[in-house]
Design an enzyme around this catalytic site. Structure first.
Site, short mmCIF file in Angstrom:
data_model
loop_
_atom_site.label_atom_id
_atom_site.label_comp_id
_atom_site.label_asym_id
_atom_site.label_seq_id
_atom_site.Cartn_x
_atom_site.Cartn_y
_atom_site.Cartn_z
N LEU A 191 -127.51 30.61 63.95
CA LEU A 191 -127.24 31.84 64.70
C LEU A 191 -127.49 31.63 66.18
O LEU A 191 -127.71 32.57 66.91
CB LEU A 191 -128.14 32.97 64.18
N ASP A 192 -127.51 30.34 66.58
CA ASP A 192 -127.97 30.02 67.92
C ASP A 192 -126.93 30.26 69.02
O ASP A 192 -126.53 29.36 69.75
CB ASP A 192 -128.50 28.58 67.99
N THR A 193 -126.49 31.50 69.13
CA THR A 193 -125.76 31.98 70.30
C THR A 193 -126.58 31.65 71.55
O THR A 193 -127.80 31.68 71.50
CB THR A 193 -125.58 33.51 70.18
N VAL A 194 -125.92 31.39 72.67
CA VAL A 194 -126.65 31.05 73.89
C VAL A 194 -126.46 32.13 74.94
O VAL A 194 -125.53 32.94 74.87
CB VAL A 194 -126.21 29.69 74.46
#
Length: 355
Positions: free
Chosen positions: A183-186
């Site tokens: 889920l590592d949206t930046v």
């Protein structure tokens, strides 16, 4: 000052995430010093998009058809905004969003047409091409790791649907590693020497999403929010906020806007304000397996910049740096899934070197 995040979820490859967040802070701060809050946020996110460990740009999650479709948005404190959704074959989605923002600032187009804020799909790709932004083969955004993860989950999904005779939209088979559930949206938040705020977000979306799905990273008020300090009688601080997590829930909560406005209204107790806003807007409003979110927020009230982060996931990766710091700081904030973890840092910025 600038701060970045590499998402809220489960960060298995700690060294990789720490390294890219530090690099994003260094390069983003340099761009901020030489340009503006907008250019600083864009450069930091561009660095994050180019690294395969994040779920944005290169190395993004694959959709149901095994393709990369990206979302991104950017906002500045004067209410300027630009976003793209479900775009394939664009090397750096955040730069397309920024171009939309800059073109919208110019006012109406020829024949009085209204300039767009938000473009999707092939229209966004053609827009990027028309402004000579980097277009690449969509296959070049796929990594071996992202393809391997896709094939594993797709096999499990096909098996589940063949047994149930109906679509399964949320699945996590027993025995699959948390590191697969990316889920590592930046995102990035910053303030420049003119007291201007900016916030941005970029994401490849949820693994096995339906083609054409757009998450919070592209939706106004959900993925990012920024407002400049107000020097009139109210004297409100500047705030920039970027969110990450399950996009559908963050859209319903208008997460970034909700958190930013709450902190601005209660700027003397920003930690409490953020915690209450996050809880009211998100926690308890959805099923436990969807209660996965994080926010990074920068409040600026001259000369003090206060950075806060909060997440309901096991981990969240954060980095930050000001011109007064000799090197960036990055960390993995650790908590328990389903409970809130909150942290922060304060910098007193000198007027001569506000960045």
């Amino acid at each position: 000052m600038i701060a970045v995040h590499a998402g809220a979820g489960y960060h298995a490859y700690v060294t990789d995430y720490i390294s890219v967040c530090k690099r994003a802070c260094r390069e983003g701060l340099q761009a901020l010093v030489e340009g503006s809050a907008l250019t600083g946020a864009c450069r930091a996110i561009e660095v994050l998009e180019n690294d395969s460990c994040t779920n944005a740009g290169f190395g993004s999650n694959l959709n149901l058809e095994g393709k990369v479709e990206c979302d991104a948005s950017i906002m500045t404190g004067d209410s300027s905004f630009g976003a793209i959704g479900a775009v394939a074959g664009v090397k750096n989605p955040i730069n397309v969003a920024a171009k939309l923002l800059l073109e919208e600032r110019k006012g109406t187009m020829s024949l009085g047409r209204v300039a767009p804020l938000f473009l999707v799909g092939d229209g966004a790709r053609q827009y990027a091409k028309s402004y000579s932004l980097e277009i690449i083969n969509p296959l070049d955004l796929i990594t071996g790791d992202s393809m391997s993860c896709y094939l594993k989950y797709k096999k499990a999904l096909d098996a589940a649907e063949s047994m149930s005779q109906s679509p399964v939209y949320h699945c996590k088979p027993d025995g699959f590693a948390e590191s697969d559930h990316r889920l590592d949206t930046v995102g990035a938040v910053c303030v420049d020497s003119h007291h201007c705020m900016s916030a941005g977000t970029s994401s490849g979306g949820i693994l096995l999403k339906l083609p054409g799905r757009v998450g919070q990273a592209a939706v106004f008020g959900s993925g990012c929010w920024a407002v400049n300090p107000n020097d009139d009688d109210d004297h409100l601080p500047g705030v920039a906020c970027s969110s990450t997590g399950i996009g559908e829930q963050l859209i319903k909560a208008l997460m970034a806007m909700s958190c930013a406005k709450a902190v601005r209204r209660n700027s003397h107790s920003p930690t409490d304000a953020l915690k209450h806003a996050f809880s009211d807007a998100f926690v308890g409003q959805c099923d436990d397996h969807l209660s996965q979110a994080g926010v990074v927020l920068l409040q600026y009230d001259s000369p003090v910049a206060e950075l806060l982060w909060i997440h309901s996931t096991q981990t969240m990766c954060i980095g930050y740096m000001s011109i007064q710091d000799t090197k960036p700081k990055a960390l993995i904030s650790k908590g328990k899934k389903g409970s809130l973890t909150i942290g922060g840092a304060v910098r007193r910025l000198q007027p001569s070197c506000l960045q």
